[in-house]
Write a protein that holds these residues in place. Sequence first.
Motif, PDB file in Angstrom:
ATOM      1  N   ARG A   8      54.923  55.846  37.062  1.00 13.03           N
ATOM      2  CA  ARG A   8      54.505  56.629  35.894  1.00 13.03           C
ATOM      3  C   ARG A   8      55.607  57.586  35.441  1.00 13.03           C
ATOM      4  O   ARG A   8      55.364  58.462  34.611  1.00 13.03           O
ATOM      5  CB  ARG A   8      53.233  57.442  36.211  1.00 13.03           C
ATOM      6  CG  ARG A   8      52.123  56.684  36.889  1.00 13.03           C
ATOM      7  CD  ARG A   8      51.690  55.412  36.198  1.00 13.03           C
ATOM      8  NE  ARG A   8      51.297  55.553  34.804  1.00 13.03           N
ATOM      9  CZ  ARG A   8      50.653  54.633  34.123  1.00 13.03           C
ATOM     10  NH1 ARG A   8      50.306  53.511  34.709  1.00 13.03           N
ATOM     11  NH2 ARG A   8      50.348  54.821  32.870  1.00 13.03           N
ATOM     12  N   ARG A  42      57.415  65.964  39.367  1.00 12.49           N
ATOM     13  CA  ARG A  42      56.378  65.105  39.951  1.00 12.49           C
ATOM     14  C   ARG A  42      56.989  63.959  40.772  1.00 12.49           C
ATOM     15  O   ARG A  42      56.278  63.042  41.161  1.00 12.49           O
ATOM     16  CB  ARG A  42      55.490  64.527  38.839  1.00 12.49           C
ATOM     17  CG  ARG A  42      54.802  65.588  37.994  1.00 12.49           C
ATOM     18  CD  ARG A  42      53.959  64.962  36.879  1.00 12.49           C
ATOM     19  NE  ARG A  42      52.670  64.541  37.371  1.00 12.49           N
ATOM     20  CZ  ARG A  42      51.546  65.260  37.264  1.00 12.49           C
ATOM     21  NH1 ARG A  42      51.574  66.428  36.658  1.00 12.49           N
ATOM     22  NH2 ARG A  42      50.419  64.818  37.753  1.00 12.49           N
ATOM     23  N   LEU A  56      42.359  62.447  50.056  1.00 10.42           N
ATOM     24  CA  LEU A  56      42.434  63.691  49.279  1.00 10.42           C
ATOM     25  C   LEU A  56      43.458  63.491  48.168  1.00 10.42           C
ATOM     26  O   LEU A  56      44.606  63.118  48.429  1.00 10.42           O
ATOM     27  CB  LEU A  56      42.871  64.857  50.174  1.00 10.42           C
ATOM     28  CG  LEU A  56      43.098  66.175  49.428  1.00 10.42           C
ATOM     29  CD1 LEU A  56      41.788  66.778  48.958  1.00 10.42           C
ATOM     30  CD2 LEU A  56      43.834  67.167  50.327  1.00 10.42           C
ATOM     31  N   VAL A 112      45.316  65.419  45.019  1.00 15.62           N
ATOM     32  CA  VAL A 112      45.596  66.723  44.405  1.00 15.62           C
ATOM     33  C   VAL A 112      46.153  66.483  43.003  1.00 15.62           C
ATOM     34  O   VAL A 112      47.146  65.783  42.834  1.00 15.62           O
ATOM     35  CB  VAL A 112      46.625  67.521  45.232  1.00 15.62           C
ATOM     36  CG1 VAL A 112      46.879  68.878  44.597  1.00 15.62           C
ATOM     37  CG2 VAL A 112      46.147  67.673  46.667  1.00 15.62           C
ATOM     38  N   ARG A 113      45.501  67.077  42.001  1.00 19.02           N
ATOM     39  CA  ARG A 113      45.914  66.884  40.607  1.00 19.02           C
ATOM     40  C   ARG A 113      45.420  68.069  39.787  1.00 19.02           C
ATOM     41  O   ARG A 113      44.435  68.704  40.136  1.00 19.02           O
ATOM     42  CB  ARG A 113      45.358  65.575  40.065  1.00 19.02           C
ATOM     43  CG  ARG A 113      43.881  65.392  40.405  1.00 19.02           C
ATOM     44  CD  ARG A 113      43.356  64.055  39.967  1.00 19.02           C
ATOM     45  NE  ARG A 113      42.044  63.774  40.540  1.00 19.02           N
ATOM     46  CZ  ARG A 113      41.302  62.730  40.197  1.00 19.02           C
ATOM     47  NH1 ARG A 113      41.725  61.900  39.291  1.00 19.02           N
ATOM     48  NH2 ARG A 113      40.128  62.518  40.752  1.00 19.02           N
ATOM     49  N   GLU A 114      46.099  68.299  38.658  1.00 16.70           N
ATOM     50  CA  GLU A 114      45.756  69.467  37.844  1.00 16.70           C
ATOM     51  C   GLU A 114      44.335  69.384  37.316  1.00 16.70           C
ATOM     52  O   GLU A 114      43.638  70.385  37.248  1.00 16.70           O
ATOM     53  CB  GLU A 114      46.696  69.596  36.645  1.00 16.70           C
ATOM     54  CG  GLU A 114      48.112  69.992  36.977  1.00 16.70           C
ATOM     55  CD  GLU A 114      49.038  68.802  36.874  1.00 16.70           C
ATOM     56  OE1 GLU A 114      48.641  67.709  37.340  1.00 16.70           O
ATOM     57  OE2 GLU A 114      50.137  68.964  36.330  1.00 16.70           O
ATOM     58  N   ARG A 115      43.956  68.204  36.871  1.00 16.34           N
ATOM     59  CA  ARG A 115      42.603  68.101  36.336  1.00 16.34           C
ATOM     60  C   ARG A 115      41.768  67.217  37.259  1.00 16.34           C
ATOM     61  O   ARG A 115      42.296  66.507  38.096  1.00 16.34           O
ATOM     62  CB  ARG A 115      42.610  67.597  34.902  1.00 16.34           C
ATOM     63  CG  ARG A 115      43.025  66.165  34.724  1.00 16.34           C
ATOM     64  CD  ARG A 115      43.013  65.787  33.253  1.00 16.34           C
ATOM     65  NE  ARG A 115      43.330  64.380  33.074  1.00 16.34           N
ATOM     66  CZ  ARG A 115      43.591  63.829  31.896  1.00 16.34           C
ATOM     67  NH1 ARG A 115      43.586  64.558  30.808  1.00 16.34           N
ATOM     68  NH2 ARG A 115      43.869  62.538  31.807  1.00 16.34           N
ATOM     69  N   GLN A 116      40.466  67.242  37.044  1.00 14.68           N
ATOM     70  CA  GLN A 116      39.590  66.718  38.071  1.00 14.68           C
ATOM     71  C   GLN A 116      39.271  65.238  37.965  1.00 14.68           C
ATOM     72  O   GLN A 116      38.585  64.697  38.827  1.00 14.68           O
ATOM     73  CB  GLN A 116      38.281  67.521  38.091  1.00 14.68           C
ATOM     74  CG  GLN A 116      38.511  68.970  38.452  1.00 14.68           C
ATOM     75  CD  GLN A 116      37.239  69.658  38.854  1.00 14.68           C
ATOM     76  OE1 GLN A 116      36.591  69.285  39.806  1.00 14.68           O
ATOM     77  NE2 GLN A 116      36.864  70.685  38.102  1.00 14.68           N
ATOM     78  N   SER A 117      39.703  64.591  36.906  1.00 16.22           N
ATOM     79  CA  SER A 117      39.525  63.140  36.857  1.00 16.22           C
ATOM     80  C   SER A 117      40.575  62.541  35.943  1.00 16.22           C
ATOM     81  O   SER A 117      41.218  63.248  35.162  1.00 16.22           O
ATOM     82  CB  SER A 117      38.124  62.765  36.383  1.00 16.22           C
ATOM     83  OG  SER A 117      38.053  62.794  34.974  1.00 16.22           O
ATOM     84  N   GLU A 169      43.601  61.166  36.264  1.00 16.71           N
ATOM     85  CA  GLU A 169      44.924  61.778  36.328  1.00 16.71           C
ATOM     86  C   GLU A 169      45.624  61.270  37.580  1.00 16.71           C
ATOM     87  O   GLU A 169      44.995  61.124  38.630  1.00 16.71           O
ATOM     88  CB  GLU A 169      44.767  63.311  36.373  1.00 16.71           C
ATOM     89  CG  GLU A 169      46.004  64.108  36.741  1.00 16.71           C
ATOM     90  CD  GLU A 169      47.025  64.196  35.621  1.00 16.71           C
ATOM     91  OE1 GLU A 169      46.921  63.406  34.675  1.00 16.71           O
ATOM     92  OE2 GLU A 169      47.933  65.013  35.717  1.00 16.71           O
ATOM     93  N   LEU A 171      49.426  64.528  42.013  1.00 17.53           N
ATOM     94  CA  LEU A 171      50.669  65.243  42.327  1.00 17.53           C
ATOM     95  C   LEU A 171      51.101  64.820  43.724  1.00 17.53           C
ATOM     96  O   LEU A 171      52.249  64.489  43.968  1.00 17.53           O
ATOM     97  CB  LEU A 171      50.438  66.760  42.295  1.00 17.53           C
ATOM     98  CG  LEU A 171      50.350  67.414  40.936  1.00 17.53           C
ATOM     99  CD1 LEU A 171      49.898  68.859  41.085  1.00 17.53           C
ATOM    100  CD2 LEU A 171      51.712  67.364  40.251  1.00 17.53           C
ATOM    101  N   ALA A 175      48.120  69.058  52.048  1.00 21.08           N
ATOM    102  CA  ALA A 175      47.160  67.993  51.735  1.00 21.08           C
ATOM    103  C   ALA A 175      46.904  67.130  52.971  1.00 21.08           C
ATOM    104  O   ALA A 175      45.762  66.738  53.236  1.00 21.08           O
ATOM    105  CB  ALA A 175      47.683  67.144  50.580  1.00 21.08           C
TER     106      ALA A 175
END
Lengths: 325, 741
Positions: A117, A147, A227, A229-234, A236, A239, A314
């Motif tokens: 990406r 990223r 787990l 980890v990302r800025e928004r909750q879906s 995406e 990170l 994480a």
Amino acid sequence: MHNFVYERANSADNAMDLGHRDGAAILAGGTELLNWMRIGIESPDLLVDIRDLGHLDRIEEIEGGLRIGALCRLNDVACHPAIKRDFPVLSSAILQSASAQLRNLATIGGNPLQRVRCPYFREETVNACNKRHAGSGCAAYEGHNERMAIFGWTPECVAVQPSDPAVAFAALDAVVIVQSTDGTRRIPMREFHVLPDEDPSAHSVLGRGELITGIEISTPAPHSAYLKVRERQSYEYALVSAAVTLDLDGETIRNARIALGSVAMRPWRLLATEDLLVGKRLGSKDIAEAVDAGFAEARALSGNAYKITLARNAALRAIELASEN
Amino acid sequence: MSHQESSVISEKVTRVDGPSKVRGEARYAGDQKVDGQMHAVPVLATIPAGELESIDAKQALALADGIVVLTARDMPRLHPDLDNITVPPLATRHIPMQDNLILYEGQVVALVLAPSLALATEAAKLVKPIYRTHSYINPEHQVPQSADPARGNYSGSGPLDWTKGTPDAAYASAPHKVKSIYTQPSRHANAMEPSAIVAHWHDGQLTVWDSMQHISSVQITLAAVFGLSIEDVRVIAPHTGGGFGVKAFVWPHEILAAMASKVCGKAVKFVLTRQHMYNMVGYQPQMTQHMALACDEKGQLAAIRQDVENVTSLTDDYVEFGSAAARSFYACDNISISQRVKRGNINLPTFMRAPWDGPGSWALGSALDELAHEAGIDPLDMRIRNHADTEPQTGEPWSSKMLLECYEEGARRFGWRTRPEGGTRDGYWLRGFGMADCSQGQARFQSSAGLTLTAEGTAHVASSFCDMGTGPATIFRQVAAEALGLPLSAVTSDHGQTGLPAAGPTYGQSTTISTGNAVLMAAREIKAKLAAHLQWPVAETVMEDGCIRRNNERLSIKDAMKLMGMQEIASESTFALPGGAYVDMGAPGRPARSFGALFVEVLVDPDLGLVRLRRATGVYSAGRILNPLTARSQITGGIIWGWGMATMEGSHLDPERGRWISRDLAGVPIPVNADIPADLDISFVEEFDHEAGPLGARGIGELAATGVAAAVGNAIFDATGARLHDLPITPDKILGALRLV
């Protein structure tokens, strides 16, 4: 747009035959191929639609595990009772991937084949990207690399492998079943993607005319977790992500497998950590020390030192979550 | 309003355009088809600075019959009339394809036309421009400069330097002070519908179907480009699929499409892609704001300093007046502001939701919170203490203001006074509570509307306003229905095209107050005409329930019209501004502004650097609320917009190549439903603002997006003790601020 021929394969042999032709591309769910064709990453002359290979859309019990057909839709895999019960890490990784709509269309065999990406790779007009044009360089290395990778990168490519299920599969020691006119290959998911020191232009070891027919997972891993980890909750990309499976003897770890996502060009197993965790008690200080050991070879780029801390935390968190499952 | 019983204002009326949009029947600019139309696809410069030496179009032309490749030499030159059009409404003085100079990456160097979009897209890839490169000037690295009034008129819309009292001395001697720098990246609006236009010439007249926020701007600008009379340009825009400011002014693609159509003699459809939206229209610029605040022992502000810098292009000086916040938010005797620009090879920024006060409230709302903590005063008490009873810049009374009531109601609803201590654990999460002021200056534009009442007891509103999906077409019917005493179903409307009374723009939260007032005035004129015919004093005449009434005398509209021998009564009214102004910020001596207070609870995961919105309470003072449904929708949209600004959004330039990276929605996160709690608590402290206009309303569209980033940043500080000065507040920054990295 570039004109192409559309063919529907009526058997695996037919698919491999067609797929071996110049300019052929296999079409399964199509959710990624469409992006490539729009952006100009691929301009196939022939699309080989494999939707009619019905035997590839089943989840079957095999000795000591499951064989997931390559054409199974992501959501069907995530919601399968045996996967939910025995492999929660996989179910969770899938459900945190993409969007509900995409998961209804995308296939489990196609998902690990999605390409990086990296914004420089995904540009319509490419400047320097070895994965778009071998030998053109890597704009991300000295550009926006927040990223990008912290393991296994070279100045020739710093991108990361984006599939969530691939990370869970790597932690489960899953095996990718690949067929071609030359026969069948069994490739561990851990070795399916190619690190840039080997070939910065490559994504996976899959060769021309080769077809993923299924993915096998064996030992159930009920104490496992994914787990992300990302800025928004879906919807995406991660990170960082961490897939953990634990074999527990009460509070003691008998065996652990940890794979990190979005930190390298392949799901990154923390092998040193896994060795050190054997015999350690959950909740003890030893756990963090063991995880730290896995990061000895992590190297930050100019803009992503935080990812080393983030990935470490994480991994620690995922160990906790896996032990609670 | 004396006849509340028949009121359709203040009712939760659903949008009149809703059903057609849900059914997919609404036709947007890009949906238009003209026989024989050509599709345009641009060839964009891949270098940020240089000259175009030549263009090789052979391969593209060989692809198929009917392909046209237009270059600068094919395009008509701009007519001198365009010099009379100011910037804005012309978005930029620099129109591509008039010469060979390349001033930013993504500048149009050629336009490919073909009978199908697929063919045009493929052909555009085959066009080979040859460049001579110049050295690239990265605007983000430039020394701030004074804005030049000759580079467009943007810099003239506010003070570039302004001082009241002696802020430096007051700062030096104050017991409590903070000094900090706040930054934010450039952000693109990414409206759901990209910009699009279909241009068609017929008998020397130009018709365009366009996605835009102001009909008249497009009409006068395109007329000037070609030296036409205004009547020879027809503009049609029944629906605009979101604009957020990016469609407010006339951008080069609109001019290029009209030129291309003139050259090729066919209609030309030009629909921008998501990627084009990054280079071919504006965005909110990257900003740096230097803040210095000081207060006395009781928290009374002694000095406010807000020095603001933003990036702009080499073509025009766009100034993002974040310093509007320091001039407007709080009572203080000593205030100083400045605005500077940093020019470079980049496309031009523009007004984007919420301009000026949006960025300004982020910096000032955060700095005030810092000062409150420094002085040991609750952030809400700090704001109450420094409430601006009058406009701080002029000392004039506000048109109306209920902010203190908003504070009280917001604190009550949120439980501000009884909130848990910041940093209280909830599993892996730390809870944090923050609040900030929302505030946006009220623009009013001269605006006209026509209204016709028929003998059948129906009415028809006609005005050229654009409806971007925010609800004006619905609200103006409500206004007319209430004023004429008709049911809402009896009122229809026409909008979104030339040939109707000219409405002001749909931006700057000005639509309702400007065109809405014109509709109300038109309705009053009809009532006056009816009363005059009946020889009733207007003051004693009431229109209600489809009737006109004076004391006990009551006639149906039908009977009244029959009596007068009329089939219909028409009127056209203009909401004219004092002194003949085209735009103002409230009546002279009574500055208008909308206000509010936003309270948020956030959760911060200190190990993973994550931040989540748990709940939000917003209470707003925006005059009279005409439609609670569309008002709530505007506010929740603004809070979500602000959450994106606070925690995830940013458009970044590649430092070497001067191009926007991640020009799509896959590479730049914006909020999704999963990020937003279901029960955003929105309410209004309503008042009838007599000074702002006869409707009693003020604007809310921009207001909602102000203050959000500050409230979130303040709550993150409350949760973690770490003050974040740089947007967006992403995991890397949270981990960095907690000194974990």
